[in-house]
Design a protein around this motif. Sequence first.
Motif, PDB file in Angstrom:
ATOM      1  N   HIS A  38       1.494 -17.460  11.476  1.00  0.00           N
ATOM      2  CA  HIS A  38       2.032 -17.646  10.131  1.00  0.00           C
ATOM      3  C   HIS A  38       3.533 -17.469  10.093  1.00  0.00           C
ATOM      4  O   HIS A  38       4.236 -18.160   9.368  1.00  0.00           O
ATOM      5  N   LYS A  67      -7.927 -16.453  -9.260  1.00  0.00           N
ATOM      6  CA  LYS A  67      -7.549 -17.498  -8.312  1.00  0.00           C
ATOM      7  C   LYS A  67      -6.259 -17.020  -7.629  1.00  0.00           C
ATOM      8  O   LYS A  67      -5.267 -16.727  -8.321  1.00  0.00           O
ATOM      9  N   GLU A  81      -3.834 -18.391  -5.990  1.00  0.00           N
ATOM     10  CA  GLU A  81      -2.609 -19.152  -6.235  1.00  0.00           C
ATOM     11  C   GLU A  81      -2.025 -18.861  -7.619  1.00  0.00           C
ATOM     12  O   GLU A  81      -0.835 -19.047  -7.840  1.00  0.00           O
ATOM     13  N   ARG A  88     -10.030 -16.360  -2.693  1.00  0.00           N
ATOM     14  CA  ARG A  88      -9.817 -16.458  -1.246  1.00  0.00           C
ATOM     15  C   ARG A  88     -10.231 -15.212  -0.473  1.00  0.00           C
ATOM     16  O   ARG A  88     -10.174 -15.200   0.758  1.00  0.00           O
ATOM     17  N   TRP A 142     -10.693 -13.775   4.470  1.00  0.00           N
ATOM     18  CA  TRP A 142      -9.680 -14.497   3.713  1.00  0.00           C
ATOM     19  C   TRP A 142      -9.777 -15.968   4.058  1.00  0.00           C
ATOM     20  O   TRP A 142      -9.892 -16.325   5.229  1.00  0.00           O
ATOM     21  N   SER A 143      -9.758 -16.837   3.066  1.00  0.00           N
ATOM     22  CA  SER A 143      -9.712 -18.274   3.352  1.00  0.00           C
ATOM     23  C   SER A 143      -8.259 -18.679   3.194  1.00  0.00           C
ATOM     24  O   SER A 143      -7.642 -18.326   2.204  1.00  0.00           O
ATOM     25  N   TRP A 144      -7.692 -19.349   4.177  1.00  0.00           N
ATOM     26  CA  TRP A 144      -6.243 -19.390   4.322  1.00  0.00           C
ATOM     27  C   TRP A 144      -5.510 -20.184   3.252  1.00  0.00           C
ATOM     28  O   TRP A 144      -5.261 -19.697   2.202  1.00  0.00           O
ATOM     29  N   GLY A 145      -5.127 -21.390   3.463  1.00  0.00           N
ATOM     30  CA  GLY A 145      -4.248 -22.051   2.488  1.00  0.00           C
ATOM     31  C   GLY A 145      -2.792 -21.700   2.770  1.00  0.00           C
ATOM     32  O   GLY A 145      -2.473 -21.178   3.838  1.00  0.00           O
ATOM     33  N   ASP A 146      -1.927 -21.923   1.807  1.00  0.00           N
ATOM     34  CA  ASP A 146      -0.487 -21.680   1.990  1.00  0.00           C
ATOM     35  C   ASP A 146      -0.226 -20.173   1.995  1.00  0.00           C
ATOM     36  O   ASP A 146      -0.458 -19.491   1.009  1.00  0.00           O
TER      37      ASP A 146
END
Length: 381
Positions: A214, A129, A131, A111, A155-159
């Motif tokens: 966020h 990764k 996560e 990310r 940064w690529s977001w996600g949770d």
Amino acid sequence: MKRKLLAAVLAIPVIYLGWLGFESFGSRPYVNATPPAPAQNALEVEGVYHIHTKFSDGHASVDELTAQASRERLDFLILTDHGNPNFESLRSQGRKDGVLVLAGSELSVNRGHLVALGFRTPDRNFSQKAEDAVPEIQALGGFAVIAHPYSKVKWSWGDVSVYSGFEIINADTMFKNNVGRVLPYLPLLLFRSRLPLIRMLEHPKVNLAKWDQHNTTAVVYGYFSADAHLYYRAIFSLLRLHVLLDEPLADGFDAAAAQVYAALRKGRFFNAIEAAAGARGFRFKALAAGGATFRMGDTIPAGEADAAGPIRFEAWAPFSFATEIHLVRGGRTIASARNGVLTAEAQGPGVYRVEVFLKERSPLSTDIPWIISNPIFLRKD
Ligand SMILES: [Zn+2]
Ligand SMILES: [Zn+2]
């Protein structure tokens, strides 16, 4: 005619040097004439977060850094050399020249770049990764901060709820974006002046908006990040974390490191553009009518707010120069004060934080927040 031309040509460097002198002497950093009381002072430690050394792409050894940090009277440095993790950097931790040297690592993950802090040394590499890396870091007692979300490595977001922190300013990104602004001040770089560095800073609007967004659902703390690779001494005076402890910093390395990490993990710190003015002594708290006190980073349970009356926020900027304190809720200023003390009642659930602006002729633009606190969260049931 020739003489006039010559006079005009000679006048240019004179005017330029006059302007440069005016700029550098007219915008010296403020020094607070009313420092905090000794007991309070001993519970506030100052340090710089996100530093690269020769163990990755930085230009100085740890010994060179601690010598400079000690001259800048820093209590701690947080090294973040590249690596998943950087084992050499982890081995360099300790106390040198009176400075606590803490080492995390800047991990390259799918990310973007992720800073891992406060973990015990793993016996193999962390996952690439995000996560998977976060639970691995947590299993070793550590926590993770999203680095420079809007630099070239985005940064690529996600949770986001799994991350402890988020870089609300990254100096390296701002320098790269605004390098042209340093040109008029080039000669000052020889004197390790802070002024060209301050001039390259801009309002971190985009980062703050994302951070506030966020925090409506997660608890993510904001960090001013030096991301230093060279020119360390000036950068050490530029952006600092002020960490608030329960006890004065311990003498032993392990105990002192645990104290600093515990405070970071709970959001008990504020950020300052220190090169504009020394920020020691700023405080932000919330008081419930029932008597309970909440500190930066805390979440106030919903029941507390309804029990005996509204929550009251208090912020102090006990400085001898002019400031403006803003209480910010969900990204919007809801109250401000110019006399060094702000008190305001909560306006319902929300994420409350404080920004302080310098209001005299300042080396920092009066529109850029000089101090940004961590939030106090007032949640719904
Ligand atoms: Zn990076
Ligand atoms: Zn970095």
